[in-house]
Design an enzyme around this catalytic site. Structure first.
Site, PDB file in Angstrom:
ATOM      1  N   GLY A 185       0.782  -1.234   0.000  1.00 56.19           N
ATOM      2  CA  GLY A 185       0.000   0.000   0.000  1.00 56.19           C
ATOM      3  C   GLY A 185       0.808   1.276   0.000  1.00 56.19           C
ATOM      4  N   GLY A 187       3.106   2.288  -2.346  1.00 55.34           N
ATOM      5  CA  GLY A 187       3.594   2.706  -3.670  1.00 55.34           C
ATOM      6  C   GLY A 187       2.950   3.979  -4.190  1.00 55.34           C
ATOM      7  N   CYS A 190      -0.218   3.235  -6.134  1.00 53.94           N
ATOM      8  CA  CYS A 190      -0.961   2.128  -5.526  1.00 53.94           C
ATOM      9  C   CYS A 190      -2.199   2.680  -4.834  1.00 53.94           C
ATOM     10  CB  CYS A 190      -0.021   1.484  -4.517  1.00 53.94           C
ATOM     11  SG  CYS A 190      -0.837   0.540  -3.272  1.00 53.94           S
TER      12      CYS A 190
HETATM   13  P1  5GP Z   1       6.993   3.448  -5.660  1.00 57.33           P
HETATM   14  O1  5GP Z   1       8.497   3.343  -5.670  1.00 57.33           O
HETATM   15  O2  5GP Z   1       6.458   3.909  -6.969  1.00 57.33           O
HETATM   16  O3  5GP Z   1       6.473   4.212  -4.498  1.00 57.33           O
HETATM   17  O4  5GP Z   1       6.465   1.945  -5.435  1.00 57.33           O
HETATM   18  C1  5GP Z   1       6.734   0.918  -6.351  1.00 57.33           C
HETATM   19  C2  5GP Z   1       6.016  -0.327  -5.903  1.00 57.33           C
HETATM   20  O5  5GP Z   1       4.585  -0.148  -5.885  1.00 57.33           O
HETATM   21  C3  5GP Z   1       6.198  -1.528  -6.827  1.00 57.33           C
HETATM   22  O6  5GP Z   1       7.449  -2.131  -6.719  1.00 57.33           O
HETATM   23  C4  5GP Z   1       5.044  -2.421  -6.383  1.00 57.33           C
HETATM   24  O7  5GP Z   1       5.362  -3.181  -5.251  1.00 57.33           O
HETATM   25  C5  5GP Z   1       3.959  -1.421  -5.995  1.00 57.33           C
HETATM   26  N1  5GP Z   1       2.929  -1.329  -7.039  1.00 57.33           N
HETATM   27  C6  5GP Z   1       3.101  -1.159  -8.371  1.00 57.33           C
HETATM   28  N2  5GP Z   1       1.920  -1.113  -9.008  1.00 57.33           N
HETATM   29  C7  5GP Z   1       0.970  -1.279  -8.072  1.00 57.33           C
HETATM   30  C8  5GP Z   1      -0.454  -1.341  -8.118  1.00 57.33           C
HETATM   31  O8  5GP Z   1      -1.112  -1.198  -9.145  1.00 57.33           O
HETATM   32  N3  5GP Z   1      -1.081  -1.555  -6.935  1.00 57.33           N
HETATM   33  C9  5GP Z   1      -0.396  -1.720  -5.769  1.00 57.33           C
HETATM   34  N4  5GP Z   1      -1.087  -1.967  -4.669  1.00 57.33           N
HETATM   35  N5  5GP Z   1       0.948  -1.634  -5.675  1.00 57.33           N
HETATM   36  C10 5GP Z   1       1.615  -1.426  -6.818  1.00 57.33           C
END
Ligand code: 5GP
Length: 380
Positions: A185, A187, A190
């Site tokens: 949660g 991301g 996300c």
């Molecule tokens: P960020 O670095 O962009 O904050 O987080 C990346 C991470 O977000 C990814 O490695 C993955 O674990 C998570 N993530 C990517 N796409 C989604 C999505 O559609 N839903 C959710 N719940 N998590 C995601």
């Protein structure tokens, strides 16, 4: 029902306290760390930053660029078997820094078997594996991870995502996993917390899961929620062995995906020609070049991703990801330099000679305000 009253922390709830240091320059700091693993016979020497296995950031181009910093790329799982074989046959030098991603479906496992068989037949080394599902809390996930471990005893397996110590231990002990990916949660694209109310503040998750993993000789990767280089430093300070980045690398030049371009004139100045370059892109008097302007960036559980890769959102599911249009950020190389520069500087503030030392030297202070925002909106 039960309530946990302890305070749980996110990156922006803390700062790292400076302390006496005998390092005189940032150049003395070593951002490379040597790892050995509880299951894999391979060792790894790397800068422990990973590009997320999203279909924008987990690209072949990203792997080539990040390997120059000895950083890691988890490729997205939508490359075809032949694309993967071709890439690994021609890039054996960076193979140890690249992870192939799979889910737990039979189709994904068959694909990886095929790719790895082909590579072995051609006397090539096989890459490491990232087993990625949104919810790592299922028995089936642990069993599938163990099946893959038995098939490839030598490779490094990273798997997740979970946010609690007992499931971290389960994945290492019963799943044969070397690095557990932590984060639900957090991301940038996300929406799981909005759709389900499920989640765990990222810094506390990695502190608690890191302890559990290290007790078993395993490692953790903090996945999601890093927005600025300081968050990566705080993740290392809080016990993360690796840090995975999606949003921070999204929009840099090595990303795959749907870019929007603009044509601009090479010979005329930027401001006065903004109009001309739009309506005269092919006039030989005004030679033009194509430039990246925006990237479509979306969560891998978003409606966009499901439509693209699975033919739509199944009627028993909901989208748990956002779709955004982000401006081009420049080269991946620049962003990586900025990140590694931030880590080196943080190390000198607390007297850590290397990333490995970082958590030992970290003292967090809980704060109400992490930094001064007055001129943020004027930032160029
Ligand atoms: P960020 O670095 O962009 O904050 O987080 C990346 C991470 O977000 C990814 O490695 C993955 O674990 C998570 N993530 C990517 N796409 C989604 C999505 O559609 N839903 C959710 N719940 N998590 C995601």
């Amino acid at each position: 029902m039960k309530i946990i009253d302890d305070i749980k922390l996110d990156f922006n709830d803390v700062l790292i306290r400076p302390r006496r240091s005998n390092l005189s320059s940032r150049s003395e700091v070593d951002t490379i760390r040597e790892f050995s693993f509880p299951h894999a016979s391979r060792k790894l020497s790397c800068s422990p930053i990973m590009a997320a296995n999203m279909d924008t950031t987990g690209s072949f181009e990203m792997a080539k660029c990040l390997s120059k910093f000895q950083a890691i790329t988890c490729l997205h799982k939508h490359y075809t078997a032949n694309q993967l074989i071709n890439f690994f046959e021609n890039n054996q030098n960076i193979l140890h820094l690249v992870f192939c991603s799979i889910g737990t479906s039979q189709k994904d496992i068959d694909k990886i078997k095929y790719v790895y068989n082909q590579l072995k037949e051609n006397n090539k080394n096989i890459p490491n594996i990232c087993i990625d599902i949104a919810n790592g809390y299922s028995e089936n996930f642990v069993n599938k991870a163990y099946t893959i471990r038995k098939m490839y005893p030598e490779i490094i397996i990273i798997a997740g995502n979970v946010v609690t110590p007992e499931m971290t231990e389960e994945l290492i002990l019963r799943g044969g996993v070397d690095i557990v990916k932590i984060g639900i949660g957090s991301g940038s694209v996300c929406t799981t917390r909005l759709k389900t109310g499920i989640g765990y503040p990222q810094l506390s998750a990695i502190m608690e899961c890191g302890d559990a993993a290290h007790g078993l000789g395993g490692h953790i990767c903090s996945d999601g929620g890093c927005v600025i280089p300081a968050d990566i430093c705080k993740a290392f300070g809080g016990n993360a062995d690796f840090v995975m980045l999606g949003g921070m690398l999204a929009g840099t030049d090595c990303c795959d995906g749907e870019w929007e371009y603009e044509w601009r004139c090479k010979t005329l100045g930027e401001d006065e020609t903004r109009n001309k370059e739009w309506w005269q892109p092919f006039d030989p008097q005004y030679p033009t070049e194509k430039r990246k302007v925006y990237l479509k960036f979306y969560g891998m559980s978003s409606k966009e991703a499901m439509s693209k890769h699975d033919g739509g959102v199944a009627n028993y599911r909901t989208s748990e990801g956002r779709c955004v249009r982000i401006p081009y950020k420049g080269t991946t190389q620049n962003i990586m330099q900025d990140i590694l520069g931030g880590i080196r500087s943080a190390c000198t503030y607390i007297g850590a000679k290397s990333i490995k030392d970082f958590s030992k030297k970290t003292i967090f202070i809980r704060v109400n305000n992490t930094h001064n925002r007055i001129y943020e909106k004027y930032d160029k």
